[in-house]
Design a protein around this motif. Structure first.
Motif, PDB file in Angstrom:
ATOM      1  N   VAL A 423       0.906  -1.054  -0.051  1.00 29.89           N
ATOM      2  CA  VAL A 423       0.118  -0.206  -0.145  1.00 29.89           C
ATOM      3  C   VAL A 423       0.947   1.226   0.008  1.00 29.89           C
ATOM      4  N   ARG A 424       0.780   1.746  -0.941  1.00 30.80           N
ATOM      5  CA  ARG A 424       1.551   3.393  -1.226  1.00 30.80           C
ATOM      6  C   ARG A 424       0.633   4.592  -1.248  1.00 30.80           C
ATOM      7  N   VAL A 425      -0.577   4.345  -1.678  1.00 28.24           N
ATOM      8  CA  VAL A 425      -1.421   5.498  -1.888  1.00 28.24           C
ATOM      9  C   VAL A 425      -3.002   4.785  -1.700  1.00 28.24           C
ATOM     10  N   PRO A 426      -3.689   5.763  -1.239  1.00 26.11           N
ATOM     11  CA  PRO A 426      -5.037   5.388  -1.012  1.00 26.11           C
ATOM     12  C   PRO A 426      -5.750   4.376  -1.892  1.00 26.11           C
ATOM     13  N   ASP A 427      -5.537   4.553  -3.275  1.00 28.90           N
ATOM     14  CA  ASP A 427      -6.173   3.554  -4.279  1.00 28.90           C
ATOM     15  C   ASP A 427      -5.795   2.408  -3.926  1.00 28.90           C
ATOM     16  N   ASP A 428      -4.601   2.059  -3.313  1.00 31.03           N
ATOM     17  CA  ASP A 428      -4.278   0.530  -3.470  1.00 31.03           C
ATOM     18  C   ASP A 428      -4.882  -0.082  -2.034  1.00 31.03           C
ATOM     19  N   LEU A 429      -5.810   0.513  -1.314  1.00 34.16           N
ATOM     20  CA  LEU A 429      -6.665  -0.094  -0.223  1.00 34.16           C
ATOM     21  C   LEU A 429      -7.891  -0.823  -1.084  1.00 34.16           C
ATOM     22  N   GLY A 430      -8.205  -0.291  -2.060  1.00 35.14           N
ATOM     23  CA  GLY A 430      -9.510  -0.915  -2.846  1.00 35.14           C
ATOM     24  C   GLY A 430     -10.660  -0.280  -2.414  1.00 35.14           C
ATOM     25  N   PRO A 431     -11.715  -0.745  -2.537  1.00 33.02           N
ATOM     26  CA  PRO A 431     -12.999  -0.300  -2.177  1.00 33.02           C
ATOM     27  C   PRO A 431     -13.169   0.028  -0.666  1.00 33.02           C
ATOM     28  N   MET A 432     -13.728   0.863  -0.204  1.00 40.90           N
ATOM     29  CA  MET A 432     -13.949   1.040   0.990  1.00 40.90           C
ATOM     30  C   MET A 432     -15.525   0.815   1.672  1.00 40.90           C
ATOM     31  N   PHE A 433     -15.567   0.119   2.913  1.00 42.02           N
ATOM     32  CA  PHE A 433     -16.848   0.012   3.519  1.00 42.02           C
ATOM     33  C   PHE A 433     -16.962   0.958   4.568  1.00 42.02           C
ATOM     34  N   GLY A 434     -17.655   2.120   4.376  1.00 39.38           N
ATOM     35  CA  GLY A 434     -17.551   3.202   5.388  1.00 39.38           C
ATOM     36  C   GLY A 434     -16.187   3.833   5.151  1.00 39.38           C
ATOM     37  N   GLU A 435     -15.987   4.495   6.447  1.00 41.43           N
ATOM     38  CA  GLU A 435     -14.661   5.317   6.347  1.00 41.43           C
ATOM     39  C   GLU A 435     -13.546   4.734   6.822  1.00 41.43           C
ATOM     40  N   ASP A 436     -13.418   3.514   7.403  1.00 47.49           N
ATOM     41  CA  ASP A 436     -12.558   2.711   8.162  1.00 47.49           C
ATOM     42  C   ASP A 436     -12.286   1.449   7.789  1.00 47.49           C
ATOM     43  N   LEU A 437     -12.873   0.889   7.011  1.00 44.61           N
ATOM     44  CA  LEU A 437     -12.627  -0.444   6.499  1.00 44.61           C
ATOM     45  C   LEU A 437     -12.204  -0.685   4.946  1.00 44.61           C
ATOM     46  N   SER A 438     -11.393  -1.284   4.554  1.00 41.98           N
ATOM     47  CA  SER A 438     -10.910  -1.327   3.254  1.00 41.98           C
ATOM     48  C   SER A 438     -11.214  -2.778   2.675  1.00 41.98           C
ATOM     49  N   ALA A 439     -11.106  -2.835   1.465  1.00 41.85           N
ATOM     50  CA  ALA A 439     -11.103  -4.262   0.872  1.00 41.85           C
ATOM     51  C   ALA A 439      -9.927  -4.918   1.122  1.00 41.85           C
ATOM     52  N   LYS A 440      -8.819  -4.226   1.273  1.00 39.56           N
ATOM     53  CA  LYS A 440      -7.531  -4.731   1.573  1.00 39.56           C
ATOM     54  C   LYS A 440      -7.456  -5.382   2.772  1.00 39.56           C
ATOM     55  N   GLU A 441      -7.928  -4.752   3.910  1.00 42.08           N
ATOM     56  CA  GLU A 441      -8.219  -5.297   5.425  1.00 42.08           C
ATOM     57  C   GLU A 441      -9.194  -6.542   5.253  1.00 42.08           C
ATOM     58  N   VAL A 442     -10.282  -6.248   4.392  1.00 38.07           N
ATOM     59  CA  VAL A 442     -11.145  -7.623   4.503  1.00 38.07           C
ATOM     60  C   VAL A 442     -10.443  -8.813   4.146  1.00 38.07           C
ATOM     61  N   ARG A 443     -10.083  -8.470   2.950  1.00 40.13           N
ATOM     62  CA  ARG A 443      -9.084  -9.949   2.080  1.00 40.13           C
ATOM     63  C   ARG A 443      -7.957 -10.377   3.292  1.00 40.13           C
ATOM     64  N   TYR A 444      -7.261  -9.600   3.860  1.00 37.57           N
ATOM     65  CA  TYR A 444      -6.627 -10.029   4.971  1.00 37.57           C
ATOM     66  C   TYR A 444      -7.327 -11.187   5.991  1.00 37.57           C
ATOM     67  N   LEU A 445      -8.440 -10.522   6.414  1.00 38.45           N
ATOM     68  CA  LEU A 445      -9.110 -11.185   7.499  1.00 38.45           C
ATOM     69  C   LEU A 445      -9.855 -12.443   7.148  1.00 38.45           C
ATOM     70  N   ILE A 446     -10.240 -12.380   5.857  1.00 34.70           N
ATOM     71  CA  ILE A 446     -10.579 -13.681   5.163  1.00 34.70           C
ATOM     72  C   ILE A 446      -9.359 -14.650   4.755  1.00 34.70           C
ATOM     73  N   GLY A 447      -8.431 -14.146   4.509  1.00 36.02           N
ATOM     74  CA  GLY A 447      -7.270 -15.175   4.331  1.00 36.02           C
ATOM     75  C   GLY A 447      -6.052 -15.439   5.540  1.00 36.02           C
ATOM     76  N   GLN A 448      -6.363 -14.783   6.417  1.00 32.74           N
ATOM     77  CA  GLN A 448      -5.221 -14.867   7.572  1.00 32.74           C
ATOM     78  C   GLN A 448      -6.139 -15.027   9.039  1.00 32.74           C
ATOM     79  N   GLN A 449      -7.381 -14.701   9.080  1.00 32.69           N
ATOM     80  CA  GLN A 449      -8.139 -14.746  10.268  1.00 32.69           C
ATOM     81  C   GLN A 449      -9.568 -15.397  10.253  1.00 32.69           C
ATOM     82  N   TRP A 450      -9.781 -16.326   9.221  1.00 36.32           N
ATOM     83  CA  TRP A 450     -10.819 -16.937   9.139  1.00 36.32           C
ATOM     84  C   TRP A 450     -12.190 -16.445   9.101  1.00 36.32           C
TER      85      TRP A 450
END
Length: 496
Positions: A423-450
């Motif tokens: 992640v270098r720029v905001p667009d690297d986070l992907g779509p946002m769900f509200g102001e605080d949760l990004s698709a990048k974080e959701v993918r991490y939670l699916i792949g790393q935290q079940w």
């Protein structure tokens, strides 16, 4: 040869703690959770990680709890943080001499890792400014504050990284016992048979029903209690906590919750029924609001209750099960061992797991205990300086808001670097769900935290359900559905 050395039924803090300990001793471990990790009592547990002088068991139990609190703070500084806690003196506080003695012992056991204990005058202290009676004396002491659901998930992550298989959405429907255990498991809709040298029942509020229906053994003699807490808007600006002693002898805490809220609890009542259907009763909400209104200046109405948390746990039964909970091993002639673990609080969960491994030691060659000195994932923060680490993260990703970075550092610690890799720029986070949760974080939670469903993300891996708009939750649900078949197929094969 059996598929596993140890199979564990139950994905709460007890289950994931023993999975972590066993995997770290090179045992082949399988953890089965019928729903989501921490979906039961662990998601509604008291956030106080403490050594309470009022706890049963005397000085020895107090020392054990203090030692365990220190382990959590040392090994998971991102998940368990020290805070100052104040208990106003009143009719329900007990004899002052006993409390003073408890504070002296508390300070001795804290070894300087917590705010110093003592007696304060509320009139001249910021803690008194928000109280209805901002005068008089109060006891002040240090506690650890944690989200037990996050502790649970990080224990599972550590277990998996040490070789354990973690299956969520996997229900054990039958266990046949001979010299090994053969388990029939419905794993995300697919039936599988797996075998294990030993089995652990760590199903919390389901402990008796699993013993009777799955293991077909006499159930432990336990009683169940429902613990309830509520979330309201933030009642004070500082980061400390309050504990109020009521006339009924209960303790009710009010602690900061996700920066903008206050968590008030806990009230307990006897429970009968299915723990999966537990909910907070209106009388419990009324009781907690009444305690808050008797102590805080800001008035609260029932409509101010933004969220309620309820969980079912095994109650103490006389002196047999206390804060340390119950760990027991049963094995007949020629039969595979069965470990039963239930009860206890979050503070002493690591110690319970260690006791469970000690009970299994005659059946498996294993190295000495190790979890007291091993950091949980993300806990390798230099000198445990969470503030300094957060500042460095802020400089590295300046386009993330301060509140978002604060939440992510507390949730992931140094693993934020894995999550935000690339992640270098905001667009690297992907779509946002509200102001605080990004698709990048959701993918991490699916792949790393079940994480599989929306609630897994917004109520257990985070508490973003408090602030996320319904339309954003709907978008998140649709996003997760597009990825569900990938992670679901992998889990059903036993790969994750």
């Amino acid at each position: 040869m059996a598929d596993y050395d140890l199979a564990i039924i139950g994905g709460g803090l007890n289950g994931t703690s023993i999975a972590r300990d066993a995997a770290g001793r090179s045992l082949r471990v399988l953890l089965l959770e019928q729903g989501d990790l921490a979906a039961g009592a662990s998601s509604a547990a008291s956030p106080l990680i403490e050594a309470d002088p009022r706890m049963p068991g005397g000085l020895r139990a107090l020392w054990r709890a203090a030692a365990e609190r220190d382990v959590w703070m040392r090994t998971a500084p991102h998940l368990v943080r020290p805070v100052r806690c104040v208990m106003p003196l009143g009719d329900g506080a007990g004899p002052s001499w006993l409390r003073r003695l408890g504070l002296i012992i508390h300070d001795r056991l804290a070894h300087g890792r917590l705010p110093a204990a003592g007696v304060i005058e509320l009139t001249h202290d910021p803690f008194g400014q928000v109280l209805k009676q901002p005068s008089g004396l109060a006891f002040a002491y240090g506690v650890g504050l944690a989200d037990v659901a996050r502790l649970t998930i990080h224990c599972a992550v550590d277990a998996a990284e040490r070789g354990a298989d973690i299956w969520t959405g996997a229900r054990c429907v039958r266990a046949d016992r001979s010299d090994i255990w053969r388990l029939a498991v419905v794993n995300r809709g697919q039936r599988q048979i797996v075998s294990s040298q030993a089995l652990a029942n760590a199903t919390g509020g389901w402990i008796a029903s699993v013993a009777e229906t799955v293991l077909r053994l006499p159930s432990p003699k336990v009683s169940l209690r429902r613990s309830s807490q509520i979330v309201v808007r933030r009642l004070f600006d500082h980061d400390g906590a309050y504990v109020f002693r009521t006339d009924e002898g209960r303790s009710v805490h009010a602690v900061p919750f996700e920066r903008d809220f206050t968590l008030i609890g806990t009230v307990e009542e006897d429970f009968a029924g299915d723990p999966a259907m537990v909910s907070v009763a209106s009388r419990e909400i009324a009781y907690l609001l009444d305690v808050a209104n008797r102590n805080f200046r800001v008035p609260l109405q029932p409509t101010d209750t933004l969220h309620a948390l309820a969980g079912v746990h095994v109650a103490e039964v006389g002196d047999e099960y206390g804060r340390d909970g119950f760990v027991g091993l049963q094995r007949g002639s020629g039969e595979a061992p069965l470990l039963t673990m239930f009860g206890g609080d979050a503070t002493t969960a690591r110690r319970r797991a260690e006791a469970g491994m000690a009970a299994l030691a005659p059946f498996f060659p294993m190295p000495k205990p190790w979890t007291a000195d091993a950091r949980l994932p993300g806990g390798n923060i230099p000198a445990g300086d969470i503030g300094g680490f957060a500042g460095a993260a802020r400089r590295r990703w300046p386009f993330l808001g301060e509140a978002t970075l604060h939440r992510m550092v507390e949730a992931y610690g140094t693993r934020i670097e894995n999550l935000l890799d690339g992640v270098r720029v905001p667009d690297d986070l992907g779509p946002m769900f509200g102001e605080d949760l990004s698709a990048k974080e959701v993918r991490y939670l699916i792949g790393q935290q079940w994480a599989r469903f929306t609630d897994d993300v917004i109520w257990r891996r985070s508490r973003l359900g408090l602030t996320m708009a319904a339309r954003d939750q709907d978008r998140l649900e649709q996003f997760m559905k597009t990825r569900a078949h990938v992670s679901g197929d992998r889990a059903a094969r036993g790969d994750g």
